[in-house]
Design a protein around this motif. Sequence first.
Motif, PDB file in Angstrom:
ATOM      1  N   LEU A 271       0.855  -1.330   0.164  1.00  0.00           N
ATOM      2  CA  LEU A 271      -0.101  -0.015   0.093  1.00  0.00           C
ATOM      3  C   LEU A 271       0.866   1.050   0.078  1.00  0.00           C
ATOM      4  CD1 LEU A 271      -2.648   1.411   0.264  1.00  0.00           C
ATOM      5  CD2 LEU A 271      -2.600   0.949   2.647  1.00  0.00           C
ATOM      6  N   ARG A 272       1.116   1.768  -1.257  1.00  0.00           N
ATOM      7  CA  ARG A 272       2.052   2.828  -1.366  1.00  0.00           C
ATOM      8  C   ARG A 272       1.404   3.894  -2.366  1.00  0.00           C
ATOM      9  NH1 ARG A 272       6.422   1.513  -3.733  1.00  0.00           N
ATOM     10  NH2 ARG A 272       5.857  -0.791  -4.212  1.00  0.00           N
ATOM     11  N   HIS A 273       0.482   3.869  -2.938  1.00  0.00           N
ATOM     12  CA  HIS A 273      -0.075   4.840  -3.842  1.00  0.00           C
ATOM     13  C   HIS A 273      -0.508   6.063  -3.194  1.00  0.00           C
ATOM     14  CE1 HIS A 273      -1.917   6.593  -7.531  1.00  0.00           C
ATOM     15  NE2 HIS A 273      -1.475   5.943  -8.141  1.00  0.00           N
ATOM     16  N   PRO A 274       0.096   7.238  -3.509  1.00  0.00           N
ATOM     17  CA  PRO A 274      -0.007   8.352  -2.930  1.00  0.00           C
ATOM     18  C   PRO A 274      -1.810   8.714  -3.150  1.00  0.00           C
ATOM     19  CG  PRO A 274       1.196   8.888  -4.694  1.00  0.00           C
ATOM     20  CD  PRO A 274       1.221   7.593  -4.688  1.00  0.00           C
ATOM     21  N   GLU A 275      -2.499   8.549  -3.888  1.00  0.00           N
ATOM     22  CA  GLU A 275      -3.718   9.083  -4.157  1.00  0.00           C
ATOM     23  C   GLU A 275      -4.627   8.019  -3.294  1.00  0.00           C
ATOM     24  OE1 GLU A 275      -5.331  10.079  -8.185  1.00  0.00           O
ATOM     25  OE2 GLU A 275      -3.361  10.378  -8.706  1.00  0.00           O
ATOM     26  N   ILE A 276      -4.151   6.840  -3.245  1.00  0.00           N
ATOM     27  CA  ILE A 276      -4.926   6.015  -2.385  1.00  0.00           C
ATOM     28  C   ILE A 276      -4.753   6.135  -0.978  1.00  0.00           C
ATOM     29  CG2 ILE A 276      -5.480   3.213  -1.907  1.00  0.00           C
ATOM     30  CD1 ILE A 276      -5.960   4.331  -4.816  1.00  0.00           C
ATOM     31  N   LEU A 277      -3.578   6.502  -0.558  1.00  0.00           N
ATOM     32  CA  LEU A 277      -3.459   6.829   0.851  1.00  0.00           C
ATOM     33  C   LEU A 277      -3.989   7.958   1.072  1.00  0.00           C
ATOM     34  CD1 LEU A 277       0.377   6.068   0.832  1.00  0.00           C
ATOM     35  CD2 LEU A 277      -1.407   4.917   2.260  1.00  0.00           C
ATOM     36  N   ALA A 278      -3.986   9.021   0.049  1.00  0.00           N
ATOM     37  CA  ALA A 278      -4.762  10.326   0.434  1.00  0.00           C
ATOM     38  C   ALA A 278      -6.278  10.038   0.634  1.00  0.00           C
ATOM     39  CB  ALA A 278      -4.560  11.383  -0.698  1.00  0.00           C
ATOM     40  N   ALA A 279      -6.931   9.208  -0.180  1.00  0.00           N
ATOM     41  CA  ALA A 279      -8.224   8.841  -0.015  1.00  0.00           C
ATOM     42  C   ALA A 279      -8.703   8.093   1.222  1.00  0.00           C
ATOM     43  CB  ALA A 279      -8.841   7.981  -1.147  1.00  0.00           C
ATOM     44  N   LEU A 280      -7.503   7.317   1.793  1.00  0.00           N
ATOM     45  CA  LEU A 280      -7.675   6.567   2.959  1.00  0.00           C
ATOM     46  C   LEU A 280      -7.705   7.768   4.228  1.00  0.00           C
ATOM     47  CD1 LEU A 280      -5.814   3.453   2.626  1.00  0.00           C
ATOM     48  CD2 LEU A 280      -8.173   3.559   2.842  1.00  0.00           C
TER      49      LEU A 280
END
Length: 477
Positions: free
Chosen positions: A48-57
Amino acid sequence: MAISTYASANIRAYFQSKRAGIDAQLVARVVEFIGATQATLDCAIYDLRHPEILAALARVAAKPHVRLRIAFDASGERNGPGITGDPKPSGTHQAIAEAGLLERATPIHEHGRHLMHDKFLVRDGREVWVGSANMTVGGLELQDNNCLAIASQPLAARYTATFEELISPNHHHEDSRNAKAQSSPPPAPVTVDGAQIAPYFAPAAGEGIEDALIEAIRHARRIRIFAFLLGDPGILEALAPLASNHAFDIRGIYDPHGMQDVMRTGGHAGHAGKSAHAAPDDSRFWFVHDKRFIAAPTHGFAPGREQDFMHNKVMIIDDRMVFTGSYNFSENAEDNDETLLAIDSPALAEAYTAYFDALEAAYGGARQPVAAAAVASTGAAVGAGAVAVAERGHTGSQDVVDHLRREHSRNQPTRERAPAARGTRAAKAGRHERVSRAKSNPSALDGPIGAVLTLALLTALALVAFVALTLAGVLFH
């Protein structure tokens, strides 16, 4: 453009391949799935390292009265010498911490050789996201992956129970656990939009996933496989009779670097760290030189860049049964935390087959060396990192395939090569045309201009010879 999405009332399937020009916009789909959370979101994600996915979380975490839980793999990094396929990356813990999500995350398998290799999300106890894609730039944007979003409370309940077990203090893997699970019955299917969906979970399933795949293969009349690797001894044994049955309708796509790791380690390549060397009976890997199978034009693992694997883990049986998920077709997968869906649905199988056909059509010329120009000729622009690697001279797919074939040939008697058996379908003519262009690519010297240049060169040589002989007094005294 090739199919990128399948949709029914409660099932969405997304198909991704940067190389083949198939864009399901996975990043936007995952962000949308996460953003729709109202009450609870459970995420079991290996990488889990994608910046957009982390921002959504992080945005979900900031919502009042929303419970966010993350389980991630915390086993040690494994990318030592000789690993060309899919090693264990690092960076997830740091990325989660930098996103301010560490207090909501549970590290899994901080000790031992097992992996938390799942890639699923459960939203509000009603909908499940599951597939082969890790939440990284490579996984969601560059690689070949497929994902499903399924609205079903019964299915979500099973994934929630698995997640609860993952994050419990007693979560562990023991041989006795697998031994007890070997005799357990297959999971009862859940019905969604007419599809029968049976969710399997490793390691609790023990040999159950392998048994289901073997049973399907042995009774199949038509098989499509597109998988990062094929290494499980039982699955290889079930496929073995098809090596000499050239009339059987089987076709496949594999990642050559994943298979290189498998063949080097005797079928135990992967994340679990087994190191047994390949036995002399390499006939198990007959498909690496069978024309019914092709190697995807991927690049071997290189640290410091996003990877472009052919990362699917899919089997399609008899145009109705689809097996897909995070489960690689290897012995190691039985010991990891994994999930696999067995889906009985002709409509969904048709969509997955169209995805397979699109990849096969794009990779029909993948037996030639991979370079920036060759990759571009498939009709899709590969990410800059992958192109840069090709330009620097990293091993291409053809080099790896040739190596696999040489190693295979050393340990088995000469056998008849399997003829091409690709069947009849609407895309066949188009694929042959693309392959022909990729393989021929004539230069200027092959046409009328070349003939004129050749004649001029011969005339010049004759004139030089005439002058030389005249000056030497051979022709005129």
